[in-house]
Write an enzyme that holds these catalytic residues in place. Structure first.
Site, PDB file in Angstrom:
ATOM      1  N   PRO A  10      46.568   1.869   3.080  1.00  0.00           N
ATOM      2  CG  PRO A  10      44.825   2.239   4.576  1.00  0.00           C
ATOM      3  CD  PRO A  10      45.153   2.251   3.117  1.00  0.00           C
ATOM      4  CG  ASN A  11      48.112  -0.137   8.353  1.00  0.00           C
ATOM      5  OD1 ASN A  11      48.938   0.531   8.961  1.00  0.00           O
ATOM      6  ND2 ASN A  11      46.815  -0.037   8.565  1.00  0.00           N
ATOM      7  NE  ARG A  18      48.626  -4.902   9.708  1.00  0.00           N
ATOM      8  CZ  ARG A  18      47.685  -5.017   8.786  1.00  0.00           C
ATOM      9  NH1 ARG A  18      47.988  -5.027   7.515  1.00  0.00           N
ATOM     10  NH2 ARG A  18      46.425  -5.110   9.150  1.00  0.00           N
ATOM     11  CE1 TYR A  23      46.817  -8.717   4.812  1.00  0.00           C
ATOM     12  CE2 TYR A  23      47.738  -8.465   7.007  1.00  0.00           C
ATOM     13  CZ  TYR A  23      46.686  -8.327   6.128  1.00  0.00           C
ATOM     14  OH  TYR A  23      45.500  -7.803   6.570  1.00  0.00           O
ATOM     15  CG  ASN A  74      45.594  -4.599  -1.081  1.00  0.00           C
ATOM     16  OD1 ASN A  74      44.711  -4.222  -0.310  1.00  0.00           O
ATOM     17  ND2 ASN A  74      46.394  -5.613  -0.817  1.00  0.00           N
ATOM     18  CB  ALA A  77      41.718  -0.558   6.654  1.00  0.00           C
ATOM     19  CD  GLU A 100      37.760  -5.098  -3.874  1.00  0.00           C
ATOM     20  OE1 GLU A 100      37.713  -5.285  -2.647  1.00  0.00           O
ATOM     21  OE2 GLU A 100      36.743  -5.028  -4.602  1.00  0.00           O
ATOM     22  CG  HIS A 102      41.553  -7.504  -0.839  1.00  0.00           C
ATOM     23  ND1 HIS A 102      41.782  -6.299  -0.220  1.00  0.00           N
ATOM     24  CD2 HIS A 102      40.410  -7.364  -1.553  1.00  0.00           C
ATOM     25  CE1 HIS A 102      40.811  -5.471  -0.539  1.00  0.00           C
ATOM     26  NE2 HIS A 102      39.972  -6.083  -1.361  1.00  0.00           N
ATOM     27  NE  ARG A 109      42.168 -11.321   7.565  1.00  0.00           N
ATOM     28  CZ  ARG A 109      42.962 -10.262   7.554  1.00  0.00           C
ATOM     29  NH1 ARG A 109      43.255  -9.674   6.416  1.00  0.00           N
ATOM     30  NH2 ARG A 109      43.474  -9.789   8.682  1.00  0.00           N
TER      31      ARG A 109
END
Length: 145
Positions: A10-11, A18, A23, A74, A77, A100, A102, A109
């Site tokens: 998501p996103n 964003r 990012y 990735n 969330a 995995e 990111h 964070r």
């Protein structure tokens, strides 16, 4: 030629729009185009999937065992709380390795981002290298496949 799935949660479709300071300014499409060229030079063919819907991601993970040699995920969330995605990865882990990734360093964070429920069912977590996290994931898969 190895077949690798690049799976985004998501996103991530909002990449380049964003939180550019976190990012980057490149869109997911631009990153995917670069990854496609990068992987081809390494002897891999990539397929891309992005969804904001947990069930769709799970369905793709389930199908991946018959269609791909490896996967880079990735989970966005969902990384931090989706035991359903974790269990989906685990259910195919005897057939296909998952890495995995990111773009940001999730460990530096917000507190909730420091927890990943999918790490223990992936062969490695790579984070904090921007789009290069994906490249590093592809490299790792190509080493072990």
């Amino acid at each position: 030629m190895k077949k690798i799935l690049v799976l985004n949660g998501p996103n991530l479709n909002m990449t380049g729009i964003r939180k550019k300071d976190v990012y980057g300014a490149e869109t997911l499409e631009q990153i995917n185009n670069e990854l496609e060229i990068y992987a081809r030079e390494k002897g891999a063919r990539l397929s891309f999937f992005q969804s904001n819907h947990e069930g769709e991601i799970i369905d793709v993970i389930h199908k991946s065992r018959n269609e791909f040699d490896g996967a880079v995920i990735n989970a966005g969330a969902y990384t931090h709380y989706s035991y359903a995605i974790r269990d989906a990865i685990e259910s195919v882990s005897d057939f296909i390795p998952f890495v995995e990734v990111h773009m940001s360093d999730i460990h530096s964070r917000e507190e909730f981002r420091k927890i990943s429920v999918i790490t223990d069912v992936c062969i490695k977590q790579i984070c904090g290298f921007g789009k290069n996290s994906y490249k590093m994931g592809i490299d790792l898969l190509m080493e072990i496949l």
